[in-house]
Scaffold this motif. Structure first.
Motif, mmCIF file in Angstrom:
data_model
loop_
_atom_site.group_PDB
_atom_site.id
_atom_site.type_symbol
_atom_site.label_atom_id
_atom_site.label_comp_id
_atom_site.label_asym_id
_atom_site.label_seq_id
_atom_site.Cartn_x
_atom_site.Cartn_y
_atom_site.Cartn_z
ATOM 1 N N LYS A 134 0.774 -1.350 -0.071
ATOM 2 C CA LYS A 134 0.059 -0.103 0.096
ATOM 3 C C LYS A 134 0.963 1.248 0.068
ATOM 4 C CE LYS A 134 -4.013 2.096 2.563
ATOM 5 N NZ LYS A 134 -4.642 1.929 3.724
ATOM 6 N N ILE A 135 1.738 1.220 1.000
ATOM 7 C CA ILE A 135 2.832 2.583 0.951
ATOM 8 C C ILE A 135 3.578 2.574 -0.361
ATOM 9 C CG2 ILE A 135 4.893 3.372 1.987
ATOM 10 C CD1 ILE A 135 3.593 2.262 4.806
ATOM 11 N N GLU A 136 4.104 1.306 -0.868
ATOM 12 C CA GLU A 136 4.696 1.497 -2.389
ATOM 13 C C GLU A 136 4.121 2.086 -3.250
ATOM 14 O OE1 GLU A 136 6.618 -1.395 -5.758
ATOM 15 O OE2 GLU A 136 5.507 -2.269 -3.930
ATOM 16 N N ILE A 137 2.502 1.636 -3.471
ATOM 17 C CA ILE A 137 1.871 2.402 -4.656
ATOM 18 C C ILE A 137 1.761 3.675 -4.446
ATOM 19 C CG2 ILE A 137 -0.317 2.209 -5.404
ATOM 20 C CD1 ILE A 137 -0.792 -0.735 -4.691
ATOM 21 N N LYS A 138 1.269 4.372 -3.356
ATOM 22 C CA LYS A 138 1.230 5.498 -3.007
ATOM 23 C C LYS A 138 2.376 6.438 -3.292
ATOM 24 C CE LYS A 138 -0.428 8.948 0.522
ATOM 25 N NZ LYS A 138 -0.855 9.222 1.775
ATOM 26 N N THR A 139 3.614 6.078 -2.508
ATOM 27 C CA THR A 139 4.879 6.721 -2.693
ATOM 28 C C THR A 139 5.500 6.819 -3.784
ATOM 29 O OG1 THR A 139 5.966 5.134 -1.411
ATOM 30 C CG2 THR A 139 5.096 6.792 -0.079
ATOM 31 N N ARG A 167 3.944 6.702 -6.779
ATOM 32 C CA ARG A 167 3.048 7.487 -7.572
ATOM 33 C C ARG A 167 3.540 9.165 -7.328
ATOM 34 N NH1 ARG A 167 -1.531 5.729 -6.270
ATOM 35 N NH2 ARG A 167 -2.184 7.325 -4.951
ATOM 36 N N LEU A 168 3.559 9.499 -6.116
ATOM 37 C CA LEU A 168 4.165 10.382 -5.774
ATOM 38 C C LEU A 168 5.438 10.834 -6.275
ATOM 39 C CD1 LEU A 168 2.865 10.992 -1.932
ATOM 40 C CD2 LEU A 168 2.156 12.204 -3.972
ATOM 41 N N GLU A 223 5.785 7.189 5.365
ATOM 42 C CA GLU A 223 5.348 7.502 4.122
ATOM 43 C C GLU A 223 6.518 8.717 3.280
ATOM 44 O OE1 GLU A 223 1.428 8.908 3.800
ATOM 45 O OE2 GLU A 223 0.530 7.124 4.311
ATOM 46 N N THR A 262 8.865 7.970 -0.030
ATOM 47 C CA THR A 262 8.780 8.889 -0.929
ATOM 48 C C THR A 262 10.036 9.581 -1.123
ATOM 49 O OG1 THR A 262 6.383 9.644 -0.297
ATOM 50 C CG2 THR A 262 7.625 10.905 -1.924
ATOM 51 N N ASP A 265 -1.117 17.213 4.495
ATOM 52 C CA ASP A 265 -0.474 16.503 3.294
ATOM 53 C C ASP A 265 1.143 17.078 3.301
ATOM 54 O OD1 ASP A 265 0.153 15.629 0.753
ATOM 55 O OD2 ASP A 265 -1.560 16.405 -0.165
#
Length: 289
Positions: A12-17, A19-20, A104, A108, A276
């Motif tokens: 989950k963290i990999e997908i979010k970070t 992408r950022l 996170e 990132t 954020d």
């Protein structure tokens, strides 16, 4: 936390970070954090205006006309993440703990770094060095770091930022870019250590805080526990005087922290658990660029 839960959280963290870092930070990171210097790239014929000191005399003699060496920025960096894992990070009042935001943020930065072919290393610290992960490249290495951040149990709950900075100076022989990520609840003065460290390395301080540290909610009698010492007490949040004193303590503490960063010439940002971190990071990158 069992292995399957950890892997789900890592994913989950990999997908979010990722992408950022892919969509937002990659270019800004490259501009904000420069390489160590200039590296030889190629030779080409001399052109009017070229620096004569760049003439490659061996090639010039071979072809009987002047050639110059062309240099480009040596992009590869070593990036160190100094991550506070003390007890005070295990706190949050807005649905996210401070340590969740730290994870996170660190992920990132790590994904942004490997997109630029940089090595990433990590130092977990409390009032001691809890774990050292030497710098390496690659996605597998970053996923290992994220897994450690999610499942790491420190031996101590106290904080000593000096220990982390002193350890960095011992293990990092060459200049590196260092992100010190903490809530900066430290009882020891770290002004000298951060000044010395920033002279040798490129140090950036990232403060993670919870809104309740800035403004105490009016919810009546409340039990509070110092996460680092275990000390417990009851406070009356209905007291206006108490809330004002709490707000003033935060303001004084922030002013002292800013003074340390300004005098040590350390770039810094603050990130709230209910906010954020994208905007503060972009501001940091823009300022450095």
């Amino acid at each position: 936390m069992d292995t399957s839960d950890i892997l789900k959280k890592v994913r989950k963290i990999e997908i979010k970070t990722r992408r950022l870092s892919n969509n937002i930070f990659a270019g800004q990171y490259h501009s904000a954090f420069k390489g160590r210097g200039m590296a030889f790239s190629e030779v080409r014929e001399y052109q009017y205006g070229d620096d004569v000191r760049d003439i490659d005399w061996n090639v010039t003699a071979r072809f009987h006309k002047p050639y110059v060496k062309v240099f480009e920025e040596e992009r590869e960096l070593t990036v160190m993440l100094l991550i506070d894992v003390s007890g005070s990070l295990d706190f949050g009042t807005s649905g996210r703990l401070k340590k969740d935001v730290v994870t996170e943020l660190a992920a990132t930065l790590a994904f942004s770094a490997i997109q630029n072919n940089d090595k990433i290393g990590v130092i977990f610290f409390s009032d001691r060095i809890e774990k050292y992960i030497p710098p390496k490249k690659g996605k597998t290495h970053i996923l290992y770091i994220i897994r450690e951040m999610l499942d790491f149990s420190p031996q101590s709950r106290k904080t000593d930022i000096n220990k982390a900075l002193e350890f960095l100076l011992r293990v990092a022989k060459r200049k590196c870019t260092t992100f010190l990520i903490s809530d900066f609840y430290a009882r020891n003065d770290f002004k000298d250590a951060i000044t010395i460290c920033n002279r040798k390395h490129d140090l950036v301080a990232i403060q993670v805080y919870d809104r309740s540290a800035k403004e105490l909610p009016n919810i009546g009698l409340m039990k509070v526990v110092d996460a680092e010492t275990g000390h417990e007490m009851f406070i009356d949040t209905g007291s206006r005087r108490l809330r004002q004193a709490h707000a003033q303590y935060w303001a004084d503490r922030q002013a002292a922290l800013k003074d340390i960063f300004n005098k040590s010439n350390t770039d810094n940002i603050s990130v709230a658990t209910d906010g954020d971190f994208v905007k503060p990071l972009l501001q940091l990158f823009a300022m450095r660029s």
